[in-house]
Design an enzyme around this catalytic site. Structure first.
Site, PDB file in Angstrom:
ATOM      1  N   CYS A 140       0.923  -1.117   0.049  1.00  0.00           N
ATOM      2  CA  CYS A 140       0.038  -0.080  -0.105  1.00  0.00           C
ATOM      3  C   CYS A 140       0.891   1.295  -0.141  1.00  0.00           C
ATOM      4  O   CYS A 140       0.682   2.157  -0.753  1.00  0.00           O
ATOM      5  CB  CYS A 140      -0.921  -0.032   1.129  1.00  0.00           C
ATOM      6  SG  CYS A 140      -1.978   1.332   1.404  1.00  0.00           S
ATOM      7  N   CYS A 225      -3.495   4.572   9.396  1.00  0.00           N
ATOM      8  CA  CYS A 225      -2.167   4.029   9.987  1.00  0.00           C
ATOM      9  C   CYS A 225      -1.710   5.110  11.147  1.00  0.00           C
ATOM     10  O   CYS A 225      -0.348   4.830  11.404  1.00  0.00           O
ATOM     11  CB  CYS A 225      -1.208   3.826   8.920  1.00  0.00           C
ATOM     12  SG  CYS A 225      -1.523   2.516   7.635  1.00  0.00           S
ATOM     13  N   CYS A 250       7.864   3.090   6.006  1.00  0.00           N
ATOM     14  CA  CYS A 250       7.144   3.021   4.752  1.00  0.00           C
ATOM     15  C   CYS A 250       7.919   2.723   3.451  1.00  0.00           C
ATOM     16  O   CYS A 250       7.482   1.917   2.574  1.00  0.00           O
ATOM     17  CB  CYS A 250       6.063   4.198   4.478  1.00  0.00           C
ATOM     18  SG  CYS A 250       7.137   5.707   4.101  1.00  0.00           S
TER      19      CYS A 250
END
EC number: 1.8.4.10
Length: 262
Positions: A140, A225, A250
């Site tokens: 994602c 998140c 990330c």
């Protein structure tokens, strides 16, 4: 890794300290503050001189990057401003984009994920895929962050970030500048700043900041998140809180480098 069974708001409720702001909670002047500001400005000036018209601040719209935005604008440095509009940000976060443009008169380059890629990912894995596995969460991030970032940096020889050593153990050795494996230079001018420094600067210069910081969110990413933290929790505890601490990146700041200079 255990996936959460609730939404972020249901999963965690911050302690209630009554009405206060992040400035009230965090801002204070510490020893060496003026020198850190001077050193940061000098590094930004050097970065701009070394990479004329080829350098960008990757603004996460968090407190650190708002400090850098103010320094760039205040000293009229030729450093572009860019941000990633992932399509999953809180409205408090996206509200800073027009706020920056109005306050400083500077254009913010906005990079969005490819629509087809987002639709395909959500259709295939669902809109809560990030909770299912680390691999899906990183996928994602790849779609919503990494690919747009690659376009932001495509024609740049350097970029600026708000990384600080104090943010996490993973960032404890962040240098002020580094050369990435692809030859691009990455500048981290706030590497040795404290959280108190950040908020003292914001308070002193009336810098606009993300309203979510007033809701006990020191580190802010995409809405699914990010949650608030409680007293005593680590700085980045509210990011991907269902994952192991070592996994909490990330991908934007974990690339290999060729050389490092302090």
């Amino acid at each position: 890794m255990t996936a959460p069974h609730t939404t972020p708001d249901e999963d965690f409720a911050p302690l209630n300290f009554g009405p206060s702001s992040a400035i009230d909670l965090y801002a204070r002047k510490t020893e060496g503050y003026e020198q850190r500001v001077a050193d940061t400005l000098a590094l930004l000036q050097q970065a701009a001189a070394e990479h004329p018209e080829q350098i960008v601040l990757a603004n996460s719209l968090g407190a650190e990057d708002m400090v850098l935005t103010d320094l760039i604008a205040r000293h009229q440095l030729p450093i572009a401003l860019g941000t990633l509009q992932t399509g999953a940000l809180n409205p408090e976060t996206t509200a800073l984009i027009p706020a920056i443009e109005q306050r400083y008169g500077l254009k913010v380059e906005v990079y969005e994920p490819q629509h087809e890629a987002v639709v395909h990912f959500v259709k295939t894995h669902g809109d809560k895929a990030m909770y299912q596995s680390l691999a899906l969460r990183k996928s994602c991030c790849q779609v919503r962050k990494m690919e747009p970032l690659s376009r932001m940096l495509a024609q740049r020889t350097a970029w600026v970030t708000g990384l600080r050593r104090e943010q996490s153990a993973n960032r404890g050795a962040v240098p002020h500048r580094e050369v990435e494996a692809n030859g691009r230079t990455k500048f981290n001018p706030l590497a040795d700043w404290t959280w108190a420094d950040i908020w003292h600067y914001i308070d002193t210069h009336n810098v606009p900041y993300n309203a979510l910081h007033d809701q006990f969110m020191p580190s802010i990413g995409c809405a699914p998140c990010t949650r608030a933290i409680a007293v005593g929790e680590p700085f980045r505890a509210g990011r991907w809180w269902w994952e192991d601490e070592a996994a909490k990146e990330c991908g934007l700041h974990v690339k290999a480098v060729n050389t490092v200079a302090a």
